[in-house]
Design an enzyme around this catalytic site. Structure first.
Site: not given
Ligand code: 6MZ
Length: 345
Positions: A18, A20, A73, A106, A144, A173, A200, A203, A279
């Protein structure tokens, strides 16, 4: 050669990262300075520095991990910040020997979803060009699960407009919210637009949703798979959908008790198609090399088999077949070099 060094030198594919969540501390401090230059004080959600980067060995609940994203964010609400993040994240993966990177993010209203995606793509392409072929980057747009179906449909449309750099759609999310089955119209549109689905999965324990993702949605890749009881594992083993394995994330987010208990042990024994992934390398203080080295140590995997694991992930990428061929060539040419230096050093 020590396994850590071997994994660092190993050419690698990253398939579950991801954007961020992949911000390291240096970038975080840059973002804080940038924010302070414009607003003087840090936003409330981001002012408690102790919540960032969870150190190896520490754990938090999944809900606490999501607080970290809220803080990040709050600092990435400008186009300038987004550009810095995208460039630095590519640099971080390139420094770690990642040769193919599928990032996911996202879309945010910065100032619109379409413009957010444009800013991210421009920065990713600039970073990719800077590395002159050393790393290939592609993007997946995340839906999300807390958001609306309308927002999900918009995300799919933007993804389709930005093909081929955008290769697919993710569903992520906080897993305690909603259900993949609520978003059927978005999945239908994604299929119609010929976008891949990286979903996903399991989890947390959610048997009905998990069976839907494997048997009905037939996702192209699934991520995590921590809770595969009640027939889910049988369905997965039958479907052979490549699974993105994020060991540190699962242990540090308390979905799995510890590394020795991780489901990757069993999947590896069964030769299941798996892609070791980070991740959120910033949030979980890890790197892809570290994830490989951890797997090698915990499962006692010899170096040639670690090589095979990395090579096999090329099969699971969403980019065009030409990119796969190009990556296989790189891996084959680097194999001999790495084997020779492993012998000597
Ligand atoms: C589910 C996750 C996550 O999209 O703002 N995100 N969603 N499970 C996880 N396991 C720990 N880790 C990250 O990156 C951050 C976003 O990625 C998802 C969440 O929606 C988080 O806000 P972006 O680039």
């Amino acid at each position: 050669m020590d396994i850590r060094e071997f994994c660092r030198r190993l050419p690698k594919v990253e398939l579950h990262a991801h954007l961020n969540g992949s911000i390291d501390n240096d970038t975080l401090y840059k973002l804080m300075d940038l924010y302070k230059a414009k607003h003087e004080e840090l936003p409330l959600e981001a002012s408690d520095k102790s919540i960032y980067a969870i150190k190896q060995g520490e754990t938090r609940t999944l809900a606490q991990c999501f607080d970290v994203f809220r803080a990040i964010h709050a600092l990435t609400g400008s186009e300038e910040a987004i550009s810095i993040v995208a460039k630095d994240v590519v640099q971080g993966f390139a420094n770690d020997g990642v040769r193919y990177l599928e990032l996911r993010t996202t879309p945010k209203d910065t100032p619109t979803s379409a413009e957010y995606v444009r800013t991210v793509i421009d920065a990713l392409k600039t970073a990719q060009d800077k590395h002159q072929g050393a790393i290939v980057v592609r993007l997946i747009l995340s839906i999300d699960r807390r958001g609306s179906v309308e927002k999900a449909l918009e995300t799919v449309r933007i993804a389709a407009q930005n093909k081929p750099f955008v290769v697919g759609v993710d569903f992520s999310g906080d897993p305690t919210h909603k259900d993949a089955r609520d978003f059927q119209s978005a999945w239908d549109l994604a299929r119609q637009k010929d976008l891949k689905l990286a979903i996903h999965f399991a989890e947390i324990k959610n048997t009905e949703e998990s069976l839907y993702i494997v048997n009905e949605l037939k996702a192209d890749r699934i991520g995590h798979g921590c809770f595969m009881q009640d027939g889910v594992e049988d369905a997965v083993l039958k479907a052979q959908i490549p699974l993105e394995i994020c060991m540190s994330s699962n242990v540090m987010g308390q979905s799995v008790k510890d590394y020795d208990d991780h489901h990757f042990h069993d999947l590896y024994e069964k030769d299941y198609p798996c892609a070791i992934s980070t991740d959120d390398m910033g949030v979980f203080s890890t790197t892809l090399s570290h994830e490989y080295a951890m797997a090698a140590r915990k499962l006692d995997i010899p170096q040639p088999r670690i090589w095979d694991l990395s090579y096999r992930t090329i099969d699971f990428i969403f980019a065009e077949v030409e990119v796969k061929d190009q990556l296989r060539e790189i891996w084959n040419s680097e194999k001999v070099l790495l084997a020779n230096s492993a012998k000597t050093g």
